[in-house]
Design an enzyme around this catalytic site. Structure first.
Site, PDB file in Angstrom:
ATOM      1  N   HIS A  53      73.080  69.958  75.842  1.00  0.00           N
ATOM      2  CA  HIS A  53      72.340  69.280  75.074  1.00  0.00           C
ATOM      3  C   HIS A  53      72.711  67.744  74.971  1.00  0.00           C
ATOM      4  O   HIS A  53      74.129  67.540  75.578  1.00  0.00           O
ATOM      5  CB  HIS A  53      72.092  69.561  73.340  1.00  0.00           C
ATOM      6  CG  HIS A  53      73.391  69.991  72.630  1.00  0.00           C
ATOM      7  ND1 HIS A  53      74.380  69.030  72.613  1.00  0.00           N
ATOM      8  CD2 HIS A  53      73.961  70.938  72.320  1.00  0.00           C
ATOM      9  CE1 HIS A  53      75.324  69.333  71.937  1.00  0.00           C
ATOM     10  NE2 HIS A  53      75.271  70.756  71.772  1.00  0.00           N
TER      11      HIS A  53
HETATM   12  P1  TYD Z   1      75.186  74.858  68.866  1.00  0.00           P
HETATM   13  O1  TYD Z   1      74.432  73.298  68.929  1.00  0.00           O
HETATM   14  O2  TYD Z   1      74.184  75.943  69.746  1.00  0.00           O
HETATM   15  O3  TYD Z   1      76.675  75.064  69.457  1.00  0.00           O
HETATM   16  P2  TYD Z   1      77.043  74.443  70.925  1.00  0.00           P
HETATM   17  O4  TYD Z   1      76.534  73.131  70.838  1.00  0.00           O
HETATM   18  O5  TYD Z   1      78.522  74.175  70.655  1.00  0.00           O
HETATM   19  O6  TYD Z   1      76.809  75.280  71.838  1.00  0.00           O
HETATM   20  O7  TYD Z   1      75.150  75.392  67.512  1.00  0.00           O
HETATM   21  C1  TYD Z   1      75.446  76.760  67.234  1.00  0.00           C
HETATM   22  C2  TYD Z   1      74.933  76.924  65.649  1.00  0.00           C
HETATM   23  O8  TYD Z   1      75.400  76.281  64.817  1.00  0.00           O
HETATM   24  C3  TYD Z   1      73.234  76.584  65.646  1.00  0.00           C
HETATM   25  O9  TYD Z   1      72.690  77.623  64.747  1.00  0.00           O
HETATM   26  C4  TYD Z   1      73.247  75.254  64.779  1.00  0.00           C
HETATM   27  C5  TYD Z   1      74.763  75.413  64.019  1.00  0.00           C
HETATM   28  N1  TYD Z   1      75.046  74.155  63.618  1.00  0.00           N
HETATM   29  C6  TYD Z   1      75.287  73.844  62.475  1.00  0.00           C
HETATM   30  O10 TYD Z   1      74.745  74.566  61.575  1.00  0.00           O
HETATM   31  N2  TYD Z   1      75.841  72.891  62.179  1.00  0.00           N
HETATM   32  C7  TYD Z   1      76.449  71.738  63.267  1.00  0.00           C
HETATM   33  O11 TYD Z   1      77.061  70.899  62.790  1.00  0.00           O
HETATM   34  C8  TYD Z   1      76.401  72.505  64.689  1.00  0.00           C
HETATM   35  C9  TYD Z   1      77.225  71.765  65.667  1.00  0.00           C
HETATM   36  C10 TYD Z   1      75.899  73.737  64.841  1.00  0.00           C
END
Ligand code: TYD
Length: 140
Positions: A53
């Site tokens: 992302h």
């Molecule tokens: P995600 O953005 O998919 O993780 P990555 O970018 O590391 O692969 O986030 C995983 C889960 O955690 C998703 O359900 C969103 C949640 N999340 C939060 O609630 N707060 C946060 O600050 C972050 C980064 C993720």
């Protein structure tokens, strides 16, 4: 070093003595933003790719406080760079609007992420084609 892409490796001082090491990361001193949010990623299998992302607003510093992983960043204009995070006193600074992939996690990887913004799903761009379209339109 790939400064053209805006990402930059950071090295923090190790306050080491015979008791071990202590690394300090202070907002607006060791990193170029105030820290609004901390999260950490661990237990990701070696074949997992995380991130995938870009963020409209959030800047990040990523530090593998244990183990290692790789971070690939792309600027949407054909430039990309791969950074290896494998030392607890080094990190990578990521400005907003870079596309990020984190992968090749070691089994003991603990990836500490410092962010400039509170969590806001609306500032995440999770579709690569949409990201490219936004870059083309807003940052030609
Ligand atoms: P995600 O953005 O998919 O993780 P990555 O970018 O590391 O692969 O986030 C995983 C889960 O955690 C998703 O359900 C969103 C949640 N999340 C939060 O609630 N707060 C946060 O600050 C972050 C980064 C993720």
């Amino acid at each position: 070093m790939s400064k053209h892409i805006g990402a930059q490796m950071l090295e923090f001082s190790q306050n080491g003595d015979d008791r071990g090491h202590l690394v300090v990361v202070e907002g607006m001193k060791d990193i170029p933003f105030d820290i609004a949010r901390i999260f950490y990623i661990y237990g990701s299998a070696n074949d997992v790719v995380r991130g995938q992302h870009a963020n409209r607003k959030s800047q990040f510093v990523l530090i593998n406080v244990a183990g290692s992983c790789k971070v690939k960043v792309q600027d949407g204009k054909g430039n990309e760079a791969v950074f290896v995070l494998n030392r607890p006193h080094t990190g990578i600074y990521l400005p907003a609007m870079l596309w990020k992939d984190m992968y090749d996690f070691s089994a003991d990887s603990v990836l500490l992420c410092l962010a400039s913004e509170h969590y806001d799903t609306t500032e995440y761009i999770r579709n690569y084609d949409e990201y490219i379209a936004i870059i083309d339109e807003e940052m030609p």
